[in-house]
Design a protein around this motif. Structure first.
Motif, PDB file in Angstrom:
ATOM      1  N   ALA A   1      14.005   9.936 -45.989  1.00 18.64           N
ATOM      2  CA  ALA A   1      14.320   9.305 -45.038  1.00 18.64           C
ATOM      3  C   ALA A   1      15.077   8.855 -43.783  1.00 18.64           C
ATOM      4  O   ALA A   1      13.750   7.880 -42.904  1.00 18.64           O
ATOM      5  N   ILE A   2      15.619  10.006 -43.846  1.00 16.50           N
ATOM      6  CA  ILE A   2      16.273   9.762 -42.010  1.00 16.50           C
ATOM      7  C   ILE A   2      15.281  10.643 -41.106  1.00 16.50           C
ATOM      8  O   ILE A   2      15.371   9.640 -40.100  1.00 16.50           O
ATOM      9  N   VAL A   3      14.191  11.172 -41.596  1.00 15.64           N
ATOM     10  CA  VAL A   3      13.447  12.373 -40.288  1.00 15.64           C
ATOM     11  C   VAL A   3      12.466  10.937 -40.533  1.00 15.64           C
ATOM     12  O   VAL A   3      11.846  10.581 -39.026  1.00 15.64           O
ATOM     13  N   GLY A   4      11.800   9.967 -41.866  1.00 19.73           N
ATOM     14  CA  GLY A   4      11.448   9.435 -41.382  1.00 19.73           C
ATOM     15  C   GLY A   4      11.021   8.202 -40.598  1.00 19.73           C
ATOM     16  O   GLY A   4      10.314   7.330 -39.925  1.00 19.73           O
ATOM     17  N   MET A   5      12.321   7.369 -40.634  1.00 19.28           N
ATOM     18  CA  MET A   5      13.545   6.612 -39.971  1.00 19.28           C
ATOM     19  C   MET A   5      13.646   7.061 -38.208  1.00 19.28           C
ATOM     20  O   MET A   5      13.715   6.118 -38.062  1.00 19.28           O
ATOM     21  N   ALA A   6      13.627   8.630 -37.669  1.00 14.40           N
ATOM     22  CA  ALA A   6      14.447   8.785 -36.794  1.00 14.40           C
ATOM     23  C   ALA A   6      13.847   7.912 -35.820  1.00 14.40           C
ATOM     24  O   ALA A   6      14.347   7.274 -34.762  1.00 14.40           O
ATOM     25  N   PRO A   7      12.232   7.681 -35.747  1.00 15.02           N
ATOM     26  CA  PRO A   7      11.749   7.101 -34.497  1.00 15.02           C
ATOM     27  C   PRO A   7      12.244   5.902 -34.251  1.00 15.02           C
ATOM     28  O   PRO A   7      12.521   5.347 -33.143  1.00 15.02           O
TER      29      PRO A   7
ATOM     30  N   LEU B   1      16.563   2.121 -31.750  1.00 14.31           N
ATOM     31  CA  LEU B   1      17.547   1.192 -32.312  1.00 14.31           C
ATOM     32  C   LEU B   1      18.821   1.069 -31.806  1.00 14.31           C
ATOM     33  O   LEU B   1      19.061   0.280 -31.872  1.00 14.31           O
ATOM     34  N   CYS B   2      19.564   2.651 -31.359  1.00 13.39           N
ATOM     35  CA  CYS B   2      20.421   2.424 -31.034  1.00 13.39           C
ATOM     36  C   CYS B   2      20.838   2.301 -29.296  1.00 13.39           C
ATOM     37  O   CYS B   2      21.784   2.531 -29.160  1.00 13.39           O
ATOM     38  N   ARG B   3      19.206   2.126 -29.065  1.00 11.69           N
ATOM     39  CA  ARG B   3      19.489   2.275 -27.486  1.00 11.69           C
ATOM     40  C   ARG B   3      19.640   0.499 -26.927  1.00 11.69           C
ATOM     41  O   ARG B   3      19.031  -0.646 -27.722  1.00 11.69           O
ATOM     42  N   ASP B   4      19.908   0.090 -25.765  1.00 15.28           N
ATOM     43  CA  ASP B   4      19.561  -1.342 -25.361  1.00 15.28           C
ATOM     44  C   ASP B   4      18.238  -1.402 -25.106  1.00 15.28           C
ATOM     45  O   ASP B   4      17.442  -0.385 -23.577  1.00 15.28           O
TER      46      ASP B   4
ATOM     47  N   GLU C   1      25.782   5.596 -34.926  1.00 13.96           N
ATOM     48  CA  GLU C   1      26.123   4.959 -33.979  1.00 13.96           C
ATOM     49  C   GLU C   1      25.999   6.254 -32.722  1.00 13.96           C
ATOM     50  O   GLU C   1      25.406   7.789 -32.274  1.00 13.96           O
ATOM     51  N   GLU C   2      24.531   6.040 -31.940  1.00 13.74           N
ATOM     52  CA  GLU C   2      23.206   6.715 -30.381  1.00 13.74           C
ATOM     53  C   GLU C   2      23.525   7.693 -31.838  1.00 13.74           C
ATOM     54  O   GLU C   2      22.658   7.503 -32.880  1.00 13.74           O
ATOM     55  N   ALA C   3      23.724   8.952 -31.327  1.00 19.48           N
ATOM     56  CA  ALA C   3      22.860   9.836 -32.427  1.00 19.48           C
ATOM     57  C   ALA C   3      23.198  10.927 -33.426  1.00 19.48           C
ATOM     58  O   ALA C   3      22.586  11.364 -34.004  1.00 19.48           O
TER      59      ALA C   3
ATOM     60  N   ARG D   1      13.112  -7.207 -33.184  1.00 24.17           N
ATOM     61  CA  ARG D   1      12.428  -8.123 -34.415  1.00 24.17           C
ATOM     62  C   ARG D   1      12.449  -7.600 -35.553  1.00 24.17           C
ATOM     63  O   ARG D   1      12.233  -7.837 -36.611  1.00 24.17           O
ATOM     64  N   LYS D   2      12.880  -5.927 -35.619  1.00 32.12           N
ATOM     65  CA  LYS D   2      13.042  -4.970 -36.352  1.00 32.12           C
ATOM     66  C   LYS D   2      13.510  -5.558 -37.790  1.00 32.12           C
ATOM     67  O   LYS D   2      15.186  -5.069 -36.776  1.00 32.12           O
ATOM     68  N   GLU D   3      13.923  -6.120 -38.427  1.00 32.80           N
ATOM     69  CA  GLU D   3      14.617  -6.627 -39.712  1.00 32.80           C
ATOM     70  C   GLU D   3      15.072  -5.723 -40.844  1.00 32.80           C
ATOM     71  O   GLU D   3      15.907  -5.321 -41.797  1.00 32.80           O
ATOM     72  N   VAL D   4      13.325  -4.768 -41.194  1.00 34.84           N
ATOM     73  CA  VAL D   4      13.803  -4.058 -42.161  1.00 34.84           C
ATOM     74  C   VAL D   4      12.912  -2.450 -42.004  1.00 34.84           C
ATOM     75  O   VAL D   4      12.470  -2.772 -41.161  1.00 34.84           O
ATOM     76  N   ILE D   5      13.088  -1.477 -43.028  1.00 34.04           N
ATOM     77  CA  ILE D   5      13.030  -0.371 -42.715  1.00 34.04           C
ATOM     78  C   ILE D   5      12.652   0.922 -44.079  1.00 34.04           C
ATOM     79  O   ILE D   5      13.577   0.005 -44.516  1.00 34.04           O
TER      80      ILE D   5
END
Length: 89
Positions: free
Chosen positions: A44-50, A55-58, A28-30, A67-71
């Motif tokens: 995993a968290i660091v690699g997906m951070a960008p 994704l957490c923002r409008d 939820e946000e950060a 359109r991002k369906e998977v990471i």
């Protein structure tokens, strides 16, 4: 308006010691919502951070992040694929 981002493991290629199919990480946000999340792998968290930041923002409807369906985590030997879900909060 911020979003809740739910990452659910849909595939694990290799012998990942942290994640199995069905495991979730909720943001939820950060913030990582610990009560709704399983184990957390730093790599995993660091690699997906960008991606998570966007994704957490409008964002505009036409933005690519919508359109991002998977990471995929960045582990080349044991990659884990997460399905991406977003909910307005």
């Amino acid at each position: 308006m911020p979003y809740r981002v739910i990452l659910t493991v849909v595939e694990s290629r290799g012998d990942c010691p942290y994640y199995k199919v069905g495991d979730k990480i909720v943001f939820e946000e950060a913030e990582i919502v610990k009560e709704k999340s399983g184990k957390l792998c730093l790599y995993a968290i660091v690699g997906m951070a960008p991606y998570l930041t966007a994704l957490c923002r409008d964002t505009p409807q036409e933005d690519w992040i919508n359109r991002k369906e998977v990471i995929q985590c960045p582990d080349v030997n044991r990659p884990v694929i997460f399905k991406v879900e977003r909910e307005r909060i």
